[in-house]
Design a protein around this motif. Structure first.
Motif, PDB file in Angstrom:
ATOM      1  N   ARG A  47       6.302  -6.888   7.265  1.00  0.00           N
ATOM      2  CA  ARG A  47       4.927  -6.839   7.214  1.00  0.00           C
ATOM      3  C   ARG A  47       4.297  -8.036   7.512  1.00  0.00           C
ATOM      4  N   PRO A  69       1.133  -4.663  10.296  1.00  0.00           N
ATOM      5  CA  PRO A  69       2.802  -4.511  10.463  1.00  0.00           C
ATOM      6  C   PRO A  69       3.292  -4.457  11.851  1.00  0.00           C
ATOM      7  N   GLY A 116      13.004  -6.376   0.097  1.00  0.00           N
ATOM      8  CA  GLY A 116      11.500  -6.061   0.031  1.00  0.00           C
ATOM      9  C   GLY A 116      10.992  -7.570   0.126  1.00  0.00           C
ATOM     10  N   TRP A 141       8.830 -14.280   4.460  1.00  0.00           N
ATOM     11  CA  TRP A 141       7.761 -13.293   4.789  1.00  0.00           C
ATOM     12  C   TRP A 141       6.666 -14.235   5.393  1.00  0.00           C
ATOM     13  N   TYR A 188       9.715  -3.298  -2.407  1.00  0.00           N
ATOM     14  CA  TYR A 188       8.387  -3.400  -1.687  1.00  0.00           C
ATOM     15  C   TYR A 188       8.649  -3.904   0.044  1.00  0.00           C
ATOM     16  N   GLY A 189       9.273  -2.710   0.445  1.00  0.00           N
ATOM     17  CA  GLY A 189       9.657  -2.802   1.834  1.00  0.00           C
ATOM     18  C   GLY A 189       9.683  -1.511   2.475  1.00  0.00           C
ATOM     19  N   GLY A 190      10.316  -1.586   3.749  1.00  0.00           N
ATOM     20  CA  GLY A 190       9.936  -0.472   4.671  1.00  0.00           C
ATOM     21  C   GLY A 190      11.346  -0.188   5.503  1.00  0.00           C
ATOM     22  N   GLN A 234      12.791   1.427  -0.850  1.00  0.00           N
ATOM     23  CA  GLN A 234      11.434   1.740  -1.402  1.00  0.00           C
ATOM     24  C   GLN A 234      11.269   3.403  -2.051  1.00  0.00           C
ATOM     25  N   ASP A 254       5.440   3.215   2.844  1.00  0.00           N
ATOM     26  CA  ASP A 254       6.252   1.903   2.794  1.00  0.00           C
ATOM     27  C   ASP A 254       5.270   0.859   2.552  1.00  0.00           C
ATOM     28  N   TYR A 255       5.705  -0.348   1.908  1.00  0.00           N
ATOM     29  CA  TYR A 255       5.075  -1.246   1.428  1.00  0.00           C
ATOM     30  C   TYR A 255       3.778  -1.068   0.420  1.00  0.00           C
ATOM     31  N   GLN A 258       7.122  -1.951  -8.973  1.00  0.00           N
ATOM     32  CA  GLN A 258       8.157  -2.846  -8.711  1.00  0.00           C
ATOM     33  C   GLN A 258       8.958  -3.580  -9.613  1.00  0.00           C
ATOM     34  N   ASP A 307      -2.514  -1.137  -0.851  1.00  0.00           N
ATOM     35  CA  ASP A 307      -2.148  -2.178  -0.627  1.00  0.00           C
ATOM     36  C   ASP A 307      -2.291  -3.279  -1.921  1.00  0.00           C
TER      37      ASP A 307
END
Length: 353
Positions: free
Chosen positions: A3, A8, A74, A94, A143-145, A163, A169-170, A177, A231
């Motif tokens: 993301r 995303p 993640g 990221w 912390y992922g998708g 996740q 997701d996220y 976490q 978020d």
């Protein structure tokens, strides 16, 4: 799947000849269903943390013994691993410009250890061949998708903690976490202390006036983009006691964030608004130039907060982890206090660093 800072990207499964690689079987061993909780963790009763089973979106990760070669996919999971005294052999890039995906706020935890191997999103998901080459015994994507196909492929190499099912997701909170990753590493007590320490920092930073105030966080991305309740940037505000605008998640379609029309700038007219911007002077001037925003009460009364998103401060706010949040609170706390003190003449200062 990765993301971006602002929006995303769509992930798809990466199919390749990787299936001919030697694969590591998922952990076996006996388990006891006693002692499960809302993370789905079930630990053995021998007095050891292992074997442990952790439920997630696609099933369960069975971890037979203390993992030694951890890969985090993640986007921010490396922070929780580092906070618990371990260093991943690989982690997802990221934001970039970090020491092997380790942000400045986490460098003390990295110490003199070898930084994680940097893994990239290919546009169709993580670099699966590169993950396999790291010979992991645990893959973490809290912390992922991950897609189901990516999960099934990665599971050929090691147990995968994907996740949690109960969040988008996220969308996992930083507390969960850290808790989930702590259980996966056999360090639940250490994770609980790390979470408690950060929650104490939130409590110390919060002011009484925050509790009765509304706030929203956004960015001037292709117009006006606002972040929803799941978020981490919005959770920064709610963890401090602020209330998000009524109807926010409905207005953005239940996503982590979305662009809003000029007709919905009422979502911005709160007791304070926090902007993630690329250039504070230029972006704030551009926002205020548009009457649909510039004429709002929050603007006229000087209750805006600006965070330079590509600074260490901005990156830490975007991460929103057990390691980055104390760094953020030292800077954001004074800004928010100035914004909602009820005095128009109080400037909302930019942090010195």
């Amino acid at each position: 799947m990765a993301r971006s800072l602002r929006a995303p990207r769509v992930a798809a499964v990466l199919t390749s000849a990787l299936l001919i690689l030697t694969t590591a079987a998922c952990g076996g061993g006996s388990e006891d269903s006693k002692g499960s909780d809302d993370t789905g963790e079930k630990a053995g009763t021998s007095g050891s943390a292992f074997p442990v089973t952790i439920a997630h979106k696609y099933g369960e990760a069975k971890i037979p013994s203390q993992p030694k070669r951890i890969v985090t996919l993640g986007l921010t999971d490396q922070d929780a691993v580092l906070a618990l005294g371990e260093v991943p052999v690989g982690s997802m890039d990221w934001i970039g410009n970090f020491k092997g995906t380790v942000g400045p706020w986490a460098e003390d935890e990295l110490g003199d250890a070898e930084p994680p191997t940097v893994l990239k999103d290919t546009g169709t998901g993580p670099q699966i061949e590169k993950v396999a080459a790291l010979d992991p015994d645990l893959i973490i994507s809290v912390y992922g998708g991950l897609t189901k196909e990516q999960y099934e492929t990665l599971s050929k190499f090691a147990p995968v903690v994907a996740q949690p099912k109960k969040y988008q997701d996220y969308g996992v909170p930083w507390q969960e976490q850290a808790t989930i990753i702590g259980k996966a590493l056999g360090k639940s007590d250490q994770a609980a202390k790390a979470v408690a320490d950060v929650e104490a920092k939130f409590k110390a930073t919060a002011r009484p006036e925050f509790k009765n105030a509304t706030a929203v966080m956004g960015t001037p991305y292709e117009g006006i983009f606002v972040y929803g309740s799941q978020d981490p940037r919005s959770r920064l505000l709610t963890n401090l006691g602020f209330t998000l605008p009524s109807g926010l998640d409905k207005a953005i379609g239940g996503k982590f964030g979305a662009n809003i029309s000029k007709e919905r700038t009422d979502l911005l007219d709160q007791d304070t608004i926090v902007w993630m911007v690329g250039d504070v002077a230029k972006d704030s001037a551009k926002l205020r130039k548009d009457p649909s925003y510039g004429d709002l009460k929050v603007v006229k009364e000087g209750r805006e907060v600006y965070i330079h998103e590509t600074s260490d401060y901005g990156h830490a706010a975007t991460f929103g982890t057990v390691l980055s949040l104390p760094y953020v609170l030292d800077r954001l706390g004074p800004q928010l206090a100035a914004a909602v003190d009820g005095k128009k003449e109080t400037p909302v200062e930019q942090p010195a660093s």
